[in-house]
Design a protein around this motif. Structure first.
Motif, short mmCIF file in Angstrom:
data_model
loop_
_atom_site.label_atom_id
_atom_site.label_comp_id
_atom_site.label_asym_id
_atom_site.label_seq_id
_atom_site.Cartn_x
_atom_site.Cartn_y
_atom_site.Cartn_z
N UNK A 138 0.81 -1.22 0.00
CA UNK A 138 0.00 0.00 0.00
C UNK A 138 0.84 1.27 0.00
N UNK A 139 2.15 1.14 0.07
CA UNK A 139 3.07 2.27 0.02
C UNK A 139 3.35 2.63 -1.44
N UNK A 140 3.14 3.88 -1.80
CA UNK A 140 3.29 4.31 -3.21
C UNK A 140 4.69 4.03 -3.76
N UNK A 141 5.70 4.28 -2.98
CA UNK A 141 7.08 4.05 -3.44
C UNK A 141 7.32 2.56 -3.68
N UNK A 142 6.86 1.73 -2.77
CA UNK A 142 7.01 0.29 -2.92
C UNK A 142 6.21 -0.22 -4.13
N UNK A 143 5.04 0.34 -4.34
CA UNK A 143 4.23 -0.04 -5.50
C UNK A 143 4.99 0.26 -6.79
N UNK A 144 5.58 1.45 -6.87
CA UNK A 144 6.35 1.82 -8.07
C UNK A 144 7.53 0.87 -8.25
N UNK A 145 8.22 0.54 -7.17
CA UNK A 145 9.37 -0.35 -7.26
C UNK A 145 8.97 -1.76 -7.70
N UNK A 146 7.88 -2.27 -7.14
CA UNK A 146 7.38 -3.59 -7.56
C UNK A 146 6.98 -3.56 -9.02
N UNK A 147 6.23 -2.55 -9.41
CA UNK A 147 5.78 -2.43 -10.81
C UNK A 147 6.96 -2.34 -11.76
N UNK A 148 7.96 -1.54 -11.39
CA UNK A 148 9.14 -1.39 -12.24
C UNK A 148 9.91 -2.70 -12.36
N UNK A 149 10.03 -3.44 -11.26
CA UNK A 149 10.72 -4.73 -11.30
C UNK A 149 10.02 -5.71 -12.24
N UNK A 150 8.71 -5.75 -12.13
CA UNK A 150 7.93 -6.65 -12.98
C UNK A 150 8.02 -6.21 -14.44
N UNK A 151 7.87 -4.92 -14.69
CA UNK A 151 7.95 -4.41 -16.06
C UNK A 151 9.33 -4.68 -16.67
N UNK A 152 10.38 -4.44 -15.90
CA UNK A 152 11.74 -4.71 -16.40
C UNK A 152 11.92 -6.19 -16.73
N UNK A 153 11.36 -7.05 -15.90
CA UNK A 153 11.47 -8.50 -16.14
C UNK A 153 10.73 -8.89 -17.41
N UNK A 154 9.58 -8.29 -17.64
CA UNK A 154 8.81 -8.58 -18.85
C UNK A 154 9.58 -8.13 -20.09
N UNK A 155 10.16 -6.94 -20.03
CA UNK A 155 10.96 -6.45 -21.16
C UNK A 155 12.16 -7.38 -21.38
N UNK A 156 12.82 -7.78 -20.31
CA UNK A 156 13.96 -8.71 -20.43
C UNK A 156 13.54 -10.01 -21.09
N UNK A 157 12.39 -10.53 -20.66
CA UNK A 157 11.88 -11.77 -21.25
C UNK A 157 11.63 -11.59 -22.75
N UNK A 158 10.94 -10.51 -23.12
CA UNK A 158 10.61 -10.29 -24.53
C UNK A 158 11.86 -10.13 -25.39
N UNK A 159 12.85 -9.40 -24.88
CA UNK A 159 14.11 -9.24 -25.61
C UNK A 159 14.84 -10.57 -25.74
N UNK A 160 14.88 -11.33 -24.66
CA UNK A 160 15.53 -12.65 -24.67
C UNK A 160 14.83 -13.58 -25.67
N UNK A 161 13.52 -13.58 -25.65
CA UNK A 161 12.74 -14.42 -26.55
C UNK A 161 13.00 -14.03 -28.01
N UNK A 162 12.99 -12.73 -28.27
CA UNK A 162 13.23 -12.28 -29.64
C UNK A 162 14.63 -12.65 -30.13
N UNK A 163 15.62 -12.59 -29.25
CA UNK A 163 16.98 -13.01 -29.63
C UNK A 163 17.01 -14.50 -29.94
N UNK A 164 16.30 -15.29 -29.13
CA UNK A 164 16.29 -16.74 -29.33
C UNK A 164 15.62 -17.15 -30.63
N UNK A 165 14.53 -16.50 -30.98
CA UNK A 165 13.80 -16.90 -32.19
C UNK A 165 14.25 -16.11 -33.43
N UNK A 166 15.14 -15.14 -33.23
CA UNK A 166 15.72 -14.42 -34.35
C UNK A 166 14.85 -13.37 -34.98
N UNK A 167 13.89 -12.83 -34.24
CA UNK A 167 13.06 -11.76 -34.79
C UNK A 167 13.71 -10.42 -34.51
#
Length: 179
Positions: A138-167
């Protein structure tokens, strides 16, 4: 939920426990992926039973549905592997911004994941029944940090996947947004 155009499915949840001794002391975060089968033997039996049912019709219709089944099975297995990788990538950076214990990446038969038809995970960000987790969520700063961590992980996954499949990857600038 996802449309046919989305690449993955991430469902965010807050965990809780029913009242019982010590329920308010349980805390932490965990990421789930859809478990196709708990053991190799269970997967083998399920595959055998599913194939038997699909071939009962006989003739060319059975052959076509058999091919469809095989293609669907291959796709499902690929989604499972990709879901596990996505879950791992989400779980790791959250440990840097969440004060509770890392409860890990786990398989589960969760209906919300079963309908996704793409790599899918469910992230439990903490326990509402734990005062420390509740404060963190419920803390705004913690919410932003959690959201940023999750978003960064999703971007990392998508970039990793694209490198693997060659797109081709569209260049993007991402920041953690953490304070």
């Amino acid at each position: 939920y996802c449309t046919d155009r989305c690449s993955l499915f991430v469902s965010l949840h807050v965990n809780s426990l029913n009242k019982r001794p010590g329920y308010s002391k349980v805390r932490g975060f965990e990421t789930y992926y859809l478990d196709a089968a708990r053991t190799e033997d269970a997967a083998r039996v399920a595959k055998m039973e599913n194939e038997a049912v699909r071939f009962e019709a006989g003739g060319e219709a059975a052959a076509a549905s058999g091919l469809d089944f095989i293609l669907k099975d291959l796709q499902t297995n690929e989604y499972l592997r990709e879901s596990v990788r996505l879950a791992e990538l989400i779980q790791s950076p959250v440990a840097e911004v969440h004060s509770g214990p890392d409860k890990g990446v786990k398989p589960a038969r969760l209906m919300v994941l079963g309908t996704a038809r793409r790599p899918a995970v469910l992230f439990e960000m903490g326990f509402s029944t734990n005062p420390d987790d509740a404060r963190l969520m419920t803390n705004a700063r913690s919410q932003r940090n959690l959201a940023a961590s999750i978003a960064d992980a999703i971007v990392s996954y998508l970039l990793e996947y694209q490198r693997r499949v060659g797109t081709a990857v569209v260049e993007s600038q991402t920041g953690t947004g953490r304070e």
